[in-house]
Design an enzyme around this catalytic site. Sequence first.
Site, PDB file in Angstrom:
ATOM      1  N   ASP A 123       0.494 -11.712   6.447  1.00  0.00           N
ATOM      2  CA  ASP A 123       1.199 -10.930   5.574  1.00  0.00           C
ATOM      3  C   ASP A 123       2.475 -10.518   5.836  1.00  0.00           C
ATOM      4  O   ASP A 123       3.110  -9.754   5.064  1.00  0.00           O
ATOM      5  CB  ASP A 123       0.176  -9.876   4.777  1.00  0.00           C
ATOM      6  CG  ASP A 123      -0.032  -9.018   6.052  1.00  0.00           C
ATOM      7  OD1 ASP A 123      -1.275  -9.698   6.965  1.00  0.00           O
ATOM      8  OD2 ASP A 123       0.044  -7.898   6.049  1.00  0.00           O
TER       9      ASP A 123
ATOM     10  N   ARG B 271      14.933  -0.029   1.514  1.00  0.00           N
ATOM     11  CA  ARG B 271      14.953  -1.205   1.969  1.00  0.00           C
ATOM     12  C   ARG B 271      15.522  -2.256   0.887  1.00  0.00           C
ATOM     13  O   ARG B 271      15.187  -2.200  -0.214  1.00  0.00           O
ATOM     14  CB  ARG B 271      13.572  -1.698   2.506  1.00  0.00           C
ATOM     15  CG  ARG B 271      12.795  -0.752   3.595  1.00  0.00           C
ATOM     16  CD  ARG B 271      11.756  -1.315   4.210  1.00  0.00           C
ATOM     17  NE  ARG B 271      10.686  -2.042   3.392  1.00  0.00           N
ATOM     18  CZ  ARG B 271       9.416  -2.584   3.793  1.00  0.00           C
ATOM     19  NH1 ARG B 271       9.423  -2.639   5.190  1.00  0.00           N
ATOM     20  NH2 ARG B 271       8.569  -3.067   3.145  1.00  0.00           N
TER      21      ARG B 271
ATOM     22  N   GLY C 290       0.880  -1.219  -0.058  1.00  0.00           N
ATOM     23  CA  GLY C 290       0.095  -0.016   0.183  1.00  0.00           C
ATOM     24  C   GLY C 290       0.771   1.318  -0.067  1.00  0.00           C
ATOM     25  O   GLY C 290       0.357   2.418  -0.383  1.00  0.00           O
TER      26      GLY C 290
END
Length: 527
Positions: free
Chosen positions: A285, A208, A117
């Site tokens: 998740d 990341r 998201g």
Amino acid sequence: SCLLWQQHRNINYEQTSIVSCFAEAFPVDDVDGNFVRTVKDCIFSKSIPTPLKGPLRLAAVSKEVVEETLDLDVVLTQSEDFLQFASGGKLMSGSVPLTHRYGGHQFGYWAGQLGDGRAHLLGQYLNRKGETWELQLKGSGKTPYSRSGDGRAVIRSSVREFLCSEAMHFLGVPTSRAASLIVSEEPVLRDQFYNGNVDTERGAVVLRVAKSWFRFGSLEILAKSGETDLLRKLLDFVIEEHFPSIVSDDPDKYLVFYSTVVNETAHLIGQWMSIGFAHGVCNTDNFSLLSITIDYGPFGFMEAYDPNFVPNSSDDEGRYRIGAQADVGLFNLQKLQEALNPVLTQKQQRAANMILKGFTGIYQMRIQQLFRGKLGLRDEDEEDGLLIALLLKMMEETKSDFTMTFRQLSEASQLQLHSRNVSQMWALYDLSQHVHFSDWLRMYLLRISRLKKSRSFNKKCVNPRYVLRNWMAELAIRKAEKNDFSQVAMLHRILASPFVTQTTAEDAGYASRPPRWSQRLKVSCSS
């Protein structure tokens, strides 16, 4: 596998090449644009990051990740180009930004489609060591999976993610890494504790890196949607790329894959527990198929030992309390097994049930091994379980500090322990107030006396002196929100050597009794 072109470490960004093998390996969402929608029959959607507004500033950088993983000279991170590439303003050559479609069980209930998201996968990079890494921006704007969110991350959560992912690496725990943290002046509205108090914060982006961002929910969404061919395709890809010991034409390869994930998940949670780490949001998740720690949100390092420690203020029922992490891991692995069922025969499904039943035994064996190490016990003894359990029970009843109790036990000489001379060790002193402390200490000293070799601690990977306590992160965040990143940099340096006593850390009180105000700190899912 992807073969990626790269040069030596002082390369110019314009010459840096990353590619998106996923766009070639899988069907991609045939709808373009970042507007929110239900996505079907694909693994990824193409999605362009939204550049941060206003002046950008490099708030933190991991020299090790930049130089050893990305082959860049860290000096180059000071350039305007790096600010743009690492915040979503520009794309590197070959990058096709993707957002991943996945689902998940959140707080025990199927939540349907979730997905990236606020994260964009820039692509894969092959470094000079032959390692392939996936580069991802977090906080880089809206995607098809943003639901009601704005796709942004804020300074407080981004500082925590940057510091903790790096700290976990140096604690020896499998984890994603953070290369950089970039902050902006872009206003972002957040209701931090979901109580109607909306504040204006500032946007930030973390670059990341991980070997893979695939998670349990990556498979769940395909099984739930009946997309069995795509499920099999994704499984084959993950196995080929990340599980080289599994033979590709083995008819039981999915079963072997599942067995490996069960084993490695048990080991990962054991490592979390051995350092007092609570993830905070152990949804399916947020569990990696490669069994690395990902998605740092409302995590916390336990201070006073308490199995009911809950770092997430949004977790009203304490589902993800630290003492329940193994149970939650078992639940998540059951959901992973259900996701695999469409590609398993009935015989294989029965075998998967047996594999899952072995999780608890694997976890308990790993916990015993880790905590024996924390007590300096090189060999095994049938009474070790009782010794460890009694110690933890005393710690719980005296509210002894988890990190420093074990650290000071390892620092105390056997002469000090024999004489009960622990008054100068604050955590051990707290523990010594327990009515059964002397009895336990006699048991421990007797156990040590039976060792074939003397008590020994691996000082590079057992009993850290420093962990990222919430109050330490909070002080760094308060300064960062005022554009002072000195404490972020200091914490980053200190946490890169968590087992070594450091003057700067001692002066800052990082190994001292936590301040009382720290007990009032709260961390939520809002970021």
